[in-house]
Design a protein around this motif. Structure first.
Motif, PDB file in Angstrom:
ATOM      1  N   LEU A  72       0.811  -1.217   0.028  1.00  0.00           N
ATOM      2  CA  LEU A  72       0.064  -0.031  -0.041  1.00  0.00           C
ATOM      3  C   LEU A  72       0.921   1.123   0.147  1.00  0.00           C
ATOM      4  O   LEU A  72       0.662   2.124  -0.741  1.00  0.00           O
ATOM      5  CB  LEU A  72      -0.898   0.055   1.144  1.00  0.00           C
ATOM      6  CG  LEU A  72      -2.039  -0.887   1.023  1.00  0.00           C
ATOM      7  CD1 LEU A  72      -2.776  -0.798   2.450  1.00  0.00           C
ATOM      8  CD2 LEU A  72      -3.139  -0.514  -0.096  1.00  0.00           C
ATOM      9  N   ALA A  89       2.354   1.622  -3.218  1.00  0.00           N
ATOM     10  CA  ALA A  89       1.178   1.981  -4.281  1.00  0.00           C
ATOM     11  C   ALA A  89       0.974   3.438  -4.390  1.00  0.00           C
ATOM     12  O   ALA A  89       0.943   4.039  -5.381  1.00  0.00           O
ATOM     13  CB  ALA A  89      -0.159   1.354  -4.088  1.00  0.00           C
ATOM     14  N   GLU A 147      -1.254   1.057  -9.712  1.00  0.00           N
ATOM     15  CA  GLU A 147      -2.685   0.263  -9.700  1.00  0.00           C
ATOM     16  C   GLU A 147      -2.631  -1.284  -9.513  1.00  0.00           C
ATOM     17  O   GLU A 147      -3.483  -1.789  -8.712  1.00  0.00           O
ATOM     18  CB  GLU A 147      -3.140   0.469 -11.202  1.00  0.00           C
ATOM     19  CG  GLU A 147      -3.696   1.945 -11.193  1.00  0.00           C
ATOM     20  CD  GLU A 147      -4.435   2.177 -12.450  1.00  0.00           C
ATOM     21  OE1 GLU A 147      -5.864   2.393 -12.216  1.00  0.00           O
ATOM     22  OE2 GLU A 147      -4.099   2.211 -13.524  1.00  0.00           O
ATOM     23  N   TRP A 165      -2.286  -1.866  -5.910  1.00  0.00           N
ATOM     24  CA  TRP A 165      -3.565  -1.518  -5.213  1.00  0.00           C
ATOM     25  C   TRP A 165      -4.415  -2.704  -5.096  1.00  0.00           C
ATOM     26  O   TRP A 165      -4.940  -3.181  -4.281  1.00  0.00           O
ATOM     27  CB  TRP A 165      -4.232  -0.293  -5.857  1.00  0.00           C
ATOM     28  CG  TRP A 165      -5.548   0.016  -5.356  1.00  0.00           C
ATOM     29  CD1 TRP A 165      -7.025  -0.605  -5.827  1.00  0.00           C
ATOM     30  CD2 TRP A 165      -6.083   0.885  -4.082  1.00  0.00           C
ATOM     31  NE1 TRP A 165      -7.983  -0.105  -5.044  1.00  0.00           N
ATOM     32  CE2 TRP A 165      -7.400   0.426  -4.041  1.00  0.00           C
ATOM     33  CE3 TRP A 165      -5.462   1.393  -3.218  1.00  0.00           C
ATOM     34  CZ2 TRP A 165      -8.303   1.293  -3.084  1.00  0.00           C
ATOM     35  CZ3 TRP A 165      -6.073   2.065  -2.274  1.00  0.00           C
ATOM     36  CH2 TRP A 165      -7.560   1.908  -2.209  1.00  0.00           C
ATOM     37  N   VAL A 194      -5.991  -4.836  -1.965  1.00  0.00           N
ATOM     38  CA  VAL A 194      -7.314  -5.089  -1.807  1.00  0.00           C
ATOM     39  C   VAL A 194      -7.570  -6.361  -1.742  1.00  0.00           C
ATOM     40  O   VAL A 194      -8.531  -6.650  -0.858  1.00  0.00           O
ATOM     41  CB  VAL A 194      -8.158  -4.309  -2.841  1.00  0.00           C
ATOM     42  CG1 VAL A 194      -9.547  -4.550  -2.692  1.00  0.00           C
ATOM     43  CG2 VAL A 194      -8.026  -2.898  -3.032  1.00  0.00           C
ATOM     44  N   LYS A 224      -4.129   2.614   3.097  1.00  0.00           N
ATOM     45  CA  LYS A 224      -5.089   2.288   2.035  1.00  0.00           C
ATOM     46  C   LYS A 224      -5.405   3.662   1.563  1.00  0.00           C
ATOM     47  O   LYS A 224      -5.726   3.920   0.459  1.00  0.00           O
ATOM     48  CB  LYS A 224      -6.060   1.183   2.541  1.00  0.00           C
ATOM     49  CG  LYS A 224      -6.889   0.829   1.261  1.00  0.00           C
ATOM     50  CD  LYS A 224      -7.862  -0.182   1.741  1.00  0.00           C
ATOM     51  CE  LYS A 224      -8.882  -0.569   0.602  1.00  0.00           C
ATOM     52  NZ  LYS A 224      -9.843  -1.679   0.878  1.00  0.00           N
ATOM     53  N   ALA A 265      -2.933   5.936   0.012  1.00  0.00           N
ATOM     54  CA  ALA A 265      -2.903   5.267  -1.320  1.00  0.00           C
ATOM     55  C   ALA A 265      -3.919   5.769  -2.238  1.00  0.00           C
ATOM     56  O   ALA A 265      -3.534   6.251  -3.463  1.00  0.00           O
ATOM     57  CB  ALA A 265      -2.576   3.968  -1.254  1.00  0.00           C
ATOM     58  N   ALA A 266      -5.100   5.726  -1.849  1.00  0.00           N
ATOM     59  CA  ALA A 266      -6.274   5.931  -2.777  1.00  0.00           C
ATOM     60  C   ALA A 266      -6.302   7.507  -2.998  1.00  0.00           C
ATOM     61  O   ALA A 266      -6.670   8.022  -4.209  1.00  0.00           O
ATOM     62  CB  ALA A 266      -7.601   5.927  -1.988  1.00  0.00           C
ATOM     63  N   LEU A 324      -3.501   7.877  -5.902  1.00  0.00           N
ATOM     64  CA  LEU A 324      -3.998   7.179  -7.023  1.00  0.00           C
ATOM     65  C   LEU A 324      -5.287   7.877  -7.750  1.00  0.00           C
ATOM     66  O   LEU A 324      -5.363   7.909  -8.963  1.00  0.00           O
ATOM     67  CB  LEU A 324      -4.660   5.705  -6.681  1.00  0.00           C
ATOM     68  CG  LEU A 324      -3.649   4.641  -6.665  1.00  0.00           C
ATOM     69  CD1 LEU A 324      -3.995   3.509  -5.858  1.00  0.00           C
ATOM     70  CD2 LEU A 324      -3.129   4.064  -8.041  1.00  0.00           C
ATOM     71  N   TYR A 377     -11.247   5.371  -6.600  1.00  0.00           N
ATOM     72  CA  TYR A 377     -10.343   5.980  -5.436  1.00  0.00           C
ATOM     73  C   TYR A 377     -11.057   7.203  -4.957  1.00  0.00           C
ATOM     74  O   TYR A 377     -10.910   7.219  -3.663  1.00  0.00           O
ATOM     75  CB  TYR A 377      -9.093   6.453  -6.028  1.00  0.00           C
ATOM     76  CG  TYR A 377      -8.330   5.184  -6.911  1.00  0.00           C
ATOM     77  CD1 TYR A 377      -8.001   3.984  -6.261  1.00  0.00           C
ATOM     78  CD2 TYR A 377      -7.902   5.207  -8.197  1.00  0.00           C
ATOM     79  CE1 TYR A 377      -7.444   2.831  -6.939  1.00  0.00           C
ATOM     80  CE2 TYR A 377      -7.431   4.206  -9.117  1.00  0.00           C
ATOM     81  CZ  TYR A 377      -7.070   3.120  -8.356  1.00  0.00           C
ATOM     82  OH  TYR A 377      -6.552   2.252  -8.947  1.00  0.00           O
TER      83      TYR A 377
END
Length: 685
Positions: free
Chosen positions: A349, A352, A382, A385, A389, A422, A425-426, A429, A438
């Motif tokens: 993560l 990412a 990606e 990620w 997930v 997480k 990272a979103a 992203l 995201y």
């Protein structure tokens, strides 16, 4: 606690001895002159720097080491930013009178008249008096009474010193000028060049005295690293060469390494015009800012750590087995084997997020080669990620249980930590891809995300503010994040502490926040203030914000109870007192070449930020203060133990059993926080 005059005299005279062990063993006692408070030590010689200081800084070095202006000598009780001040910044010299701690036997009361003197012309350009801090109260975190001499009205560039006319003493010399921090930034950034693994440090890029061949590329090392849990299986071999040594040892931790890239990317993106292509690294002159070249070096290693399924390996470390020369000096002489740990969700993560932000920033440079590189980073982000997930709870705790001996520091996080990673990272992203997937994840986790602002959550809060700055962020969420941040700054120990002047050294973090790595804490606190400008928080006074933030920089540069610059070997820039030695496998204790400035031939390389005061410091259990015993010489040193928080520091690099790494080890995490803060105060070319 009061320190006896006898102990203080021993510390300053060099009569006190302490052990000089290294690498888990012990050796003959080390003279205490090598571990005395830095302000009492003047370097005998300083290696030349390839990063040229300003002419004023260079010419002041000799004067700063002894005396200037007739009988006016330098006093450690008048502390200033030893690099200098920006013309229109707040400029406050702090006069200190020790009450508790190792220097309590000494005292200083300022005279009636203070002057700012131009050291080039001998002209007095400003005169006034020192104003008592809190009516003579003792600042518990430092154990000092203090006074302020404010000379902010002086804006003319030049070389200056603050003079106590009655006591016939002065501060170290310093510059006033728009570019006082530019050469400092170059040195601080170049520390990453010296931390490169698998890359030769050669002239003219390495400065004279700090050259070395490529490290960790021998048999069984980084180019042929094996899985730690299956060491004898050649099928597990991977080329994981490159990257940076994480700290004073030669391990590399994915979670932390990926975050260093994020922090450096923010440093660039928040002030892109200041970053030039002339830092004297091998990539200099290629048309790309050198910070981007260094970031790319870091990404080249992180890419090797990613598996084909998108997961990212957790660590590349050196086993703590009794392999010969595992952490040898210089790094190229280290011959021990390299091992890696398996992939983990947290490492994947964090990577990412780094891959995504790197893709976003590098793609914006309009460089064809970097555009291709950025596209690859986006794909990697990606893929990482997607794996995380699908595999949300894969953990690996290096150096514990069956993995004991792999690496040293623990980088793994708990469930809450993975959730934070997480969301972060979103955010990155979404910035790189614009995908609503995201953004939805970010928005769903934005409640109260910036309602608490402190040093411990600065990286996450910065990510949230970055999201709020994106043009396609959800408008209501972006507004809420900024409003939360502004509200949080009006509470707790943010604006109230600064506006009340709660720290005479003008860098308030609270006594409880002086822990391991306090200089990172100081840097991050300064960043929390400057974020108000960087991310366009409304309703602020930008001058007030910058003056608050620069106070934390001034602290690292000498406005502290040690009266020292917490960066290594910065004498080429004209400072009076700098870190002379620090815990690092290269610049190791008792090295005839690299141990200490003025005693070894070269001392350590310049520009490394040390951890800083740490009141939780303790020596190994076999040491007893004041009693001779195995491995500890005649006495274990004090300081740093048993001191007020800001005095829990000693300029030494002794390994076990005195464990100097608790206060003097460098760490890339400290370095990126400091670099990012420092870069706010460097002008564009």
């Amino acid at each position: 606690m009061k320190t006896s005059k006898l102990l203080l005299g021993l510390l300053l005279s060099g009569s006190l001895t302490a052990c000089g062990g290294g690498g888990g063993g012990s050796s003959a006692p080390k003279p205490a002159s090598s571990i005395a408070p830095a302000s009492s030590v003047a370097p005998a010689s300083v290696a030349a720097s390839s990063i040229a200081p300003s002419s004023a800084a260079a010419s002041s070095l000799a004067a700063s080491s002894a005396a200037s202006q007739g009988a006016v000598t330098i006093s450690s009780f008048i502390v200033v930013d030893q690099f200098g001040y920006l013309p229109h910044a707040k400029k406050v010299a702090v006069i200190r009178d020790p009450q508790t701690g190792y220097d309590a036997a000494l005292s200083f009361t300022p005279g009636a008249t203070y002057q700012l003197m131009n050291l080039d012309t001998n002209a007095v350009v400003f005169s006034g008096s020192a104003v008592s801090w809190k009516s003579g109260a003792t600042f518990d975190a430092a154990g000092d009474r203090a006074w302020w001499f404010d000379f902010s009205s002086v804006t003319t560039p030049g070389r200056y010193a603050v003079v106590d006319v009655e006591k016939n003493v002065r501060s170290p010399g310093f510059n006033i000028g728009a570019d006082v921090y530019k050469p400092v930034l170059k040195h601080a950034m170049r520390s990453f060049f010296y931390q490169r693994a698998g890359f030769p440090k050669e002239l003219p890029f390495a400065e004279l005295g700090w050259t070395d061949g490529a490290s960790h590329i021998g048999a069984g090392q980084d180019k042929n690293a094996r899985l730690f849990s299956d060491k004898n299986n050649t099928a597990t071999e991977k080329d994981l060469s490159g990257g940076w040594y994480d700290a004073g040892d030669y391990n590399k931790y994915t979670n932390w390494h990926a975050y260093y890239l994020v922090a450096l990317l923010h440093a660039y993106a928040e002030n892109p015009t200041i970053w030039t292509d002339d830092y004297n690294i091998p990539e200099s002159g290629n048309g790309v800012p050198d910070i981007i070249d260094e970031i790319k070096w870091g990404f080249d290693w992180l890419k090797k750590m990613q598996n084909s399924d998108g997961s990212v390996l957790s660590i590349l470390g050196l086993s703590h087995e009794k392999a010969p020369n595992q952490h040898a000096s210089p790094p190229s002489s280290a011959t021990g084997p390299s091992y890696y740990g398996p992939a983990s969700t947290s490492a994947t993560l964090t990577s990412a997020g780094a891959f995504a932000l790197g893709s976003k920033i590098l793609a914006g440079l309009d460089n064809p080669e970097l555009n291709t590189y950025a596209a690859d980073l986006k794909t990697r982000a990606e893929n990482a990620w997607a794996w995380a997930v699908a595999n949300p709870n894969v953990t690996f705790r290096n150096n514990e249980g069956v993995s004991a001996g792999l690496g040293a520091g623990q980088q793994e996080v708990d469930d809450a930590g993975r959730a934070t990673k997480k969301t972060t990272a979103a955010i990155y992203l979404f910035a790189a891809t614009g995908s609503a997937t995201y953004r939805s994840h970010v928005d769903a986790n934005a409640t109260n995300a910036t309602s608490w602002v402190d040093v411990w959550n600065e990286p996450e809060v910065t990510a949230w503010l970055y999201y709020a700055s994106l043009p396609d962020a959800t408008g209501a969420v972006a507004t809420s994040l900024k409003n939360q941040y502004q509200s949080a700054f009006n509470a707790n120990n943010n604006w109230p502490a600064v506006r009340n002047g709660d720290d005479p050294y003008r860098a308030y973090i609270g006594t409880s926040n002086f822990t391991w790595g306090s200089n990172r804490t100081i840097s991050r606190k300064g960043l929390t203030f400057h974020n108000l400008i960087d991310y366009n928080i409304s309703g602020i006074d930008q001058t007030e914000v910058r003056n608050a933030a620069v106070g934390y920089l001034n602290y690292i540069h000498g406005v502290n109870p040690q009266a020292m610059v917490y960066l290594s070997n910065m004498y080429s820039l004209g400072v009076h007192s700098s870190v002379n030695e620090f815990y690092h496998s290269w610049f190791t204790d008792d090295s005839p070449l690299w141990d200490r400035v003025g005693r070894s031939t070269y001392g350590p390389a310049p520009g490394f930020l040390v951890g800083g005061p740490n009141p939780s410091y303790d020596w190994d259990g076999n040491c007893t203060s004041g009693s001779p015993n195995a491995g500890c010489g005649s006495a274990a040193p004090n300081p740093p133990k048993g001191q007020p928080a800001m005095k829990a520091y000693l300029d030494f690099n002794t390994s076990w059993p005195l464990n100097s790494w608790q206060i003097t080890e460098n760490h890339n995490d400290y370095q990126v926080a400091y670099i990012r803060l420092l870069s706010k105060f460097v002008p564009a070319p």
